[in-house]
Write an enzyme that holds these catalytic residues in place. Structure first.
Site, PDB file in Angstrom:
ATOM      1  N   HIS A  66      86.247  30.368 -45.764  1.00  0.00           N
ATOM      2  CA  HIS A  66      87.275  29.334 -45.663  1.00  0.00           C
ATOM      3  C   HIS A  66      86.934  28.381 -44.537  1.00  0.00           C
ATOM      4  CE1 HIS A  66      88.591  32.260 -42.590  1.00  0.00           C
ATOM      5  NE2 HIS A  66      89.004  31.168 -41.940  1.00  0.00           N
ATOM      6  N   HIS A 104      84.172  24.527 -39.832  1.00  0.00           N
ATOM      7  CA  HIS A 104      83.018  25.309 -40.276  1.00  0.00           C
ATOM      8  C   HIS A 104      83.450  26.420 -41.223  1.00  0.00           C
ATOM      9  CE1 HIS A 104      84.676  27.492 -36.830  1.00  0.00           C
ATOM     10  NE2 HIS A 104      84.188  28.591 -37.404  1.00  0.00           N
TER      11      HIS A 104
END
Length: 254
Positions: A109, A197
């Site tokens: 995620h 990220h």
């Protein structure tokens, strides 16, 4: 547990206790059944187990577990292709030559919030607030192709991740709306100047010195040389998700 469920006292006795005289007139209370005591002992043991870091690979909670508190997180879920998992295996295998304790992430995620604590009765209005603010957002693409090393705030865990190099502006717009909901509930907003990220692997402790430098460059070379990596690491986001305790809420992008 409320004493009213297991004991009885007269109104006079209650008045004496309110006045600070300690109920000296001989209040009579029924004994608490052993089955009830055992039930609460079992709950306490379960709470201790949940907070036992040895049961979670040495991970330490950012905040202590408390009954009625629900750890809550808003994020963009990523469902990887088979080629992505092949790249992940190459990266983690190589990084383990520097840090043997690295563990590959199983769910992927991009975070849009910090992990925060919600009381149970806040969950529904919190989710409704997110729904209202996120309803107008459209699907968009990001490129996650820069290997980077991260630590959490208290330096108890280190991560290897793929930083977003394109799509940063759209992510900031989403975070801005999520932050507004956080502020309505007096909760912490997201980090300033965030590095969005996708985490790939983690280990306990601050091991950035072992993973940065030569190791980081070699990991980046693996990404750059991986077949069709430009297509593989171009991600389309289709929904936003909120996890609160064991509950999941999805907000489709238009």
């Amino acid at each position: 547990m409320s004493a009213g469920l297991v004991g009885y006292s007269s109104s006079e006795e209650e008045e004496e206790e309110d006045e600070g005289r300690g109920g000296t007139r001989g209040s009579r209370r029924l004994p608490v059944p052993e089955c009830v005591l055992a039930m609460f002992r079992e709950e306490e043991q379960q709470e201790e187990k949940r907070d036992d870091s040895s049961r979670h690979g040495g991970r330490v909670r950012c905040f202590p577990h408390e009954r009625g508190n629900w750890a809550t997180h808003v994020y963009l879920p990523y469902q990887p292709q088979e080629e992505f998992l092949e790249l992940l295996e190459l990266l983690v295998s190589h990084a383990r030559t520097y840090v043997a304790s690295l563990t590959a992430v199983e769910e992927f995620h991009v975070s849009l919030s910090q992990s925060v604590v919600l009381r149970y009765h806040w969950i529904n209005p919190f989710v409704q607030g997110l729904k209202k603010r996120l309803v107008s957002f459209h699907r968009f693409f990001c490129v996650a192709d820069r290997v980077k090393v991260y630590t959490n705030q208290n330096k108890t865990r280190t991560f290897v991740g793929l930083e977003i190099s394109a799509g940063h502006f759209q992510l900031l717009e989403l975070v801005s709306e999520v932050d507004k909901v956080m502020e309505e509930f007096d909760l912490p907003v997201f980090y300033k100047d965030p590095s969005f990220h996708i985490s790939l692997a983690w280990c306990v402790g601050d091991l950035t010195s072992s993973l940065e430098g030569q190791c980081l460059q070699e990991l980046q070379d693996i990404v750059d040389r991986f077949e069709d990596s430009a297509r593989l690491l171009r991600v389309q986001w289709e929904q936003i998700r909120c996890k609160s305790g064991n509950k999941f809420f999805s907000f489709p992008l238009r």
